[in-house]
Structure formats: C-alpha cells, structure tokens
Design an enzyme around this catalytic site. Structure first.
Site, PDB file in Angstrom:
ATOM      1  N   GLU A  26       0.831  -1.216   0.000  1.00  0.00           N
ATOM      2  CA  GLU A  26       0.000   0.000   0.000  1.00  0.00           C
ATOM      3  C   GLU A  26       0.859   1.257   0.000  1.00  0.00           C
ATOM      4  O   GLU A  26       2.073   1.190   0.258  1.00  0.00           O
ATOM      5  CB  GLU A  26      -0.932   0.003   1.208  1.00  0.00           C
ATOM      6  CG  GLU A  26      -0.205   0.051   2.543  1.00  0.00           C
ATOM      7  CD  GLU A  26      -1.058   0.655   3.656  1.00  0.00           C
ATOM      8  OE1 GLU A  26      -1.548   1.785   3.489  1.00  0.00           O
ATOM      9  OE2 GLU A  26      -1.200   0.003   4.702  1.00  0.00           O
ATOM     10  N   LYS A  87      -5.274  10.809   0.938  1.00  0.00           N
ATOM     11  CA  LYS A  87      -5.461   9.460   1.488  1.00  0.00           C
ATOM     12  C   LYS A  87      -6.733   8.907   0.841  1.00  0.00           C
ATOM     13  O   LYS A  87      -7.819   9.444   1.035  1.00  0.00           O
ATOM     14  CB  LYS A  87      -5.593   9.539   3.010  1.00  0.00           C
ATOM     15  CG  LYS A  87      -5.868   8.210   3.682  1.00  0.00           C
ATOM     16  CD  LYS A  87      -5.925   8.378   5.203  1.00  0.00           C
ATOM     17  CE  LYS A  87      -6.599   7.178   5.855  1.00  0.00           C
ATOM     18  NZ  LYS A  87      -6.825   7.383   7.301  1.00  0.00           N
ATOM     19  N   VAL A 107      -5.441   0.282   3.005  1.00  0.00           N
ATOM     20  CA  VAL A 107      -5.600  -1.169   2.864  1.00  0.00           C
ATOM     21  C   VAL A 107      -6.804  -1.470   1.964  1.00  0.00           C
ATOM     22  O   VAL A 107      -6.723  -2.279   1.038  1.00  0.00           O
ATOM     23  CB  VAL A 107      -5.764  -1.845   4.254  1.00  0.00           C
ATOM     24  CG1 VAL A 107      -6.223  -3.289   4.112  1.00  0.00           C
ATOM     25  CG2 VAL A 107      -4.456  -1.772   5.031  1.00  0.00           C
ATOM     26  N   ASP A 139     -16.922   5.297  13.957  1.00  0.00           N
ATOM     27  CA  ASP A 139     -15.668   5.255  13.202  1.00  0.00           C
ATOM     28  C   ASP A 139     -15.179   3.813  13.059  1.00  0.00           C
ATOM     29  O   ASP A 139     -14.543   3.252  13.953  1.00  0.00           O
ATOM     30  CB  ASP A 139     -14.602   6.131  13.883  1.00  0.00           C
ATOM     31  CG  ASP A 139     -13.388   6.337  12.996  1.00  0.00           C
ATOM     32  OD1 ASP A 139     -13.288   5.672  11.942  1.00  0.00           O
ATOM     33  OD2 ASP A 139     -12.526   7.161  13.344  1.00  0.00           O
ATOM     34  N   SER A 141     -13.161   1.530  10.172  1.00  0.00           N
ATOM     35  CA  SER A 141     -12.405   1.653   8.930  1.00  0.00           C
ATOM     36  C   SER A 141     -13.065   0.898   7.778  1.00  0.00           C
ATOM     37  O   SER A 141     -13.552  -0.227   7.953  1.00  0.00           O
ATOM     38  CB  SER A 141     -10.996   1.110   9.138  1.00  0.00           C
ATOM     39  OG  SER A 141     -10.303   1.121   7.910  1.00  0.00           O
ATOM     40  N   ASP A 143     -11.531  -0.513   5.662  1.00  0.00           N
ATOM     41  CA  ASP A 143     -10.704  -1.718   5.449  1.00  0.00           C
ATOM     42  C   ASP A 143     -11.494  -2.984   5.785  1.00  0.00           C
ATOM     43  O   ASP A 143     -11.328  -4.020   5.137  1.00  0.00           O
ATOM     44  CB  ASP A 143      -9.456  -1.707   6.355  1.00  0.00           C
ATOM     45  CG  ASP A 143      -8.466  -0.606   6.000  1.00  0.00           C
ATOM     46  OD1 ASP A 143      -8.675   0.083   4.986  1.00  0.00           O
ATOM     47  OD2 ASP A 143      -7.489  -0.447   6.764  1.00  0.00           O
ATOM     48  N   LYS A 160      -3.483  -2.085  15.797  1.00  0.00           N
ATOM     49  CA  LYS A 160      -2.946  -1.296  16.902  1.00  0.00           C
ATOM     50  C   LYS A 160      -3.981  -1.087  17.985  1.00  0.00           C
ATOM     51  O   LYS A 160      -5.161  -1.008  17.691  1.00  0.00           O
ATOM     52  CB  LYS A 160      -2.593   0.083  16.364  1.00  0.00           C
ATOM     53  CG  LYS A 160      -1.160   0.241  16.122  1.00  0.00           C
ATOM     54  CD  LYS A 160      -0.917   1.589  15.527  1.00  0.00           C
ATOM     55  CE  LYS A 160      -0.457   1.379  14.138  1.00  0.00           C
ATOM     56  NZ  LYS A 160      -1.486   1.015  13.225  1.00  0.00           N
TER      57      LYS A 160
HETATM   58  N1  PSU Z   1      -2.070   1.513  10.397  1.00  0.00           N
HETATM   59  C1  PSU Z   1      -0.748   1.796  10.399  1.00  0.00           C
HETATM   60  N2  PSU Z   1      -0.221   2.592   9.451  1.00  0.00           N
HETATM   61  C2  PSU Z   1      -0.996   3.108   8.465  1.00  0.00           C
HETATM   62  C3  PSU Z   1      -2.391   2.785   8.440  1.00  0.00           C
HETATM   63  C4  PSU Z   1      -2.881   1.985   9.423  1.00  0.00           C
HETATM   64  O1  PSU Z   1      -0.026   1.350  11.264  1.00  0.00           O
HETATM   65  O2  PSU Z   1      -0.476   3.842   7.613  1.00  0.00           O
HETATM   66  C5  PSU Z   1      -3.229   3.281   7.305  1.00  0.00           C
HETATM   67  C6  PSU Z   1      -3.544   2.119   6.342  1.00  0.00           C
HETATM   68  O3  PSU Z   1      -3.474   2.600   5.026  1.00  0.00           O
HETATM   69  C7  PSU Z   1      -4.979   1.779   6.689  1.00  0.00           C
HETATM   70  C8  PSU Z   1      -5.509   3.133   7.033  1.00  0.00           C
HETATM   71  O4  PSU Z   1      -5.694   1.170   5.633  1.00  0.00           O
HETATM   72  O5  PSU Z   1      -4.480   3.750   7.769  1.00  0.00           O
HETATM   73  C9  PSU Z   1      -6.795   3.087   7.807  1.00  0.00           C
HETATM   74  O6  PSU Z   1      -7.298   4.380   7.891  1.00  0.00           O
HETATM   75  P1  PSU Z   1      -8.756   4.613   8.478  1.00  0.00           P
HETATM   76  O7  PSU Z   1      -8.656   4.232   9.906  1.00  0.00           O
HETATM   77  O8  PSU Z   1      -9.024   6.066   8.253  1.00  0.00           O
HETATM   78  O9  PSU Z   1      -9.664   3.712   7.692  1.00  0.00           O
HETATM   79 MN    MN Z   2     -12.154   6.114  10.137  1.00  0.00          MN
END
Ligand code: PSU
Ligand code: MN
Length: 305
Positions: A26, A87, A107, A139, A141, A143, A160
C-alpha cells in the site's frame, strides 16, 4: 475498458501472466503513515525484501488519476515527499480518478486495485479497524468492509491498540473474514506480539495459508483473509510504554476534535513523537517481517494453481 483506468507495471504484468508470485504493497503507509525520509527508505527496502524472497513487489497508488499497480522509484519518491497526495479510501476513488488527482491507497483501496490486477497477496503494517468509542462515533475503517468483499489476503502485524481490537475481531467474524495467527494463537497488537485476543486459527507455515486461501476462493467464499504476523521479538515494544503513548495520543485527538480520515495518521504521528521515534522503528521492522511472509504465501499460492 479497464485499461483506460488501470496501469500495471510491465514487470508486474509479465509476472502475473506467467503465474509468478506477486505481492501488493500500500502507499498510505508511505504518504500518511510514516515521516520523510524513513517512509521512502522503508518503501524501497520492502520491495527489495519481497524480491529476495522470490516474489515481485507491486506498490499501489493513484498518480494523476491513473490506478497504478507497480510503481517506479520516482513515483515512490513523489508519494513520499509531495503534500499533494490524498489518502484514498474506496469512497474517494471516483473523484481522484475523474479529477486526475494523486492518491495514496489505504488497505481497502490497495485491495481493490490488487484485485483488479489479479494480485492475491498484500503485505502491510497494520489494518484499520473499529475505533475505540465507535459506539458513539461510528468510526469503523472501510478496510473491514473491503476484507469482507474483496478476494485479497492481507499480511499484517495485527491491529494497533489505538483501535478496539475486540470489536474489530467481532466485526470481521460477522463478515466472514478468517483471522489467522502466523505461528501464534494470539492476534498480535502491532507494536507488541500479544493483544489478549485469540485468533480463529493458528498456522505454522505459509503453505497452510495458501491451502486455506485456495479452498476459500475455489468455493467462491468471497472476501479476504487477515494473517496476523507478530512483530519479531527483538523489535517488540514494551507493553506499558506503548499503551501510555496510545492513551495520551487518544486523549489529545479527543481534545482537538480530530475526526474522520485524519484520526489514524494523527494518532500514529503522536505515538511516534511520544515514544521518541521508537514506535516508527518498530513499525518499519514489522513491515519488513510481513513482506517476507507475504512473499512466501504468494509463492506457495502460485504453486497451487
Ligand atoms: N495503520 C498503520 N499505518 C498506516 C495505516 C494503518 O499502522 O499507515 C493506514 C492504512 O493505510 C490503513 C488506514 O488502511 O491507515 C486506515 O485508515 P482509516 O482508519 O481512516 O480507515
Ligand atoms: Mn475512520
């Protein structure tokens, strides 16, 4: 029609047509997940590690509205330095394409483009998930929905604890996404090898993963798989240190009213500052470790076809 939108790097195209193993990577991790210059160094090294382990790397991004599977060194450097890279999650794709913008793929989006190109295995650091307090904020993701729907296997070091790991695993279960531990019974928590939550299946070899993927997709059980590969012991962070850092980062995000797509990059950056860069070093090492395992899975999968 697809060719109008999608550009597959010639080396990746050749590998795919010959049935050689390819591993997707990614680009949000480059543009928004790590600071310059370590982001670029990481991106280059991870490609090298995939090659050393017998597969072809395909870093994925959107450049001037073109969906790219496999990037040149110049394109990686552009993503790692430009402030002009959005992003890009699933919902952003139509506009980034039609307005000819630049997008770093999360992702979710990396899975979409990998799938369009025919790449089945993807290595990253950590997946997005259900955020703490999602009961209030909603919230979650994108993903996770992508893992439910798109046939790509994601090798990560878990999720995490900026996230609610328990709820993330529940969400994946509801959506039929297998979560496996690579050499572990426990779902890893990114900076640490343990999270206190179990996985559905422990696997001890890349071939076990490849066999399960083949069965899943042969039967049209759509969706991906999460392969949780714990950070190597020598790079693991102290549980207390990392959790204190995460707690203060979450508190600050709350006070500053950070919401939406800014949440994850904000938390990552704060944790890095609080740990004096130690979390960044751990982050980089776990990505390398995931690249190695992903290359092995891609190789085994290509031998099964
Ligand atoms: N976790 C990490 N590093 C990152 C991300 C997640 O340790 O860079 C990034 C990945 O691209 C993941 C995205 O898909 O954050 C998720 O963002 P959001 O929570 O806004 O969906
Ligand atoms: Mn989000």
């Amino acid at each position: 029609m697809l060719e109008k939108y999608l550009h597959i790097h010639p080396e990746v195209k050749r590998a795919l047509s010959e049935g050689q193993p390819v591993v997707a990577l990614e680009s949000t991790i480059i543009s928004h997940g790590m600071p310059y210059p370590k982001n670029i160094e990481m991106a280059k090294n991870v490609s090298k590690i995939i090659r050393e382990n017998g597969a072809i790397p395909a870093t994925i991004a959107i450049i001037d509205g073109i969906l790219k599977v496999g990037l040149t060194t110049e394109e990686i450097e552009f993503l790692g330095t430009s402030k002009d890279v959005l992003k890009a999650s699933r919902r952003d794709l139509p506009f980034i394409i039609s307005k000819k913008l630049n997008g770093a793929t999360t992702v979710a989006t990396t899975m979409i483009l990998a799938n369009l190109a025919g790449v089945k295995v993807f290595a990253t650091g950590g997946i997005g998930g259900v955020h703490r307090g999602a009961q209030e904020t909603f919230d979650i993701s994108a993903d996770l929905q992508e893992l439910a729907n798109t046939n790509v296997a994601v090798v990560c070091a878990g999720a995490k604890s900026i996230l609610d790991i328990g709820l993330t695993l529940e969400y994946l279960e509801t959506n039929g996404v297998p979560v496996v531990g690579f050499g572990t019974e426990e779902f890893p928590a990114f900076y640490t090898r343990q999270s206190g939550f179990g996985v559905d299946y422990k696997v001890d070899s890349s071939m076990e993963v490849a066999n399960a993927l083949k069965a899943k997709w042969d039967l049209d059980l759509k969706g991906g798989m999460v392969i949780g590969n714990p950070i190597p012991k020598e790079f693991e962070m102290d549980y207390g240190t990392i959790n204190n850092a995460i707690e203060s980062a979450l508190k600050e995000a709350n006070e500053k009213n950070i919401t939406g797509k800014k949440v994850t990059p904000f938390l990552l950056d704060k944790v890095k500052t609080i740990t004096a860069g130690k979390s960044l070093d751990a982050n980089i090492e776990l990505v390398y470790n995931n690249a190695k395992v992903a290359a092995q899975i891609a190789k085994d999968l290509s031998n099964l076809k």
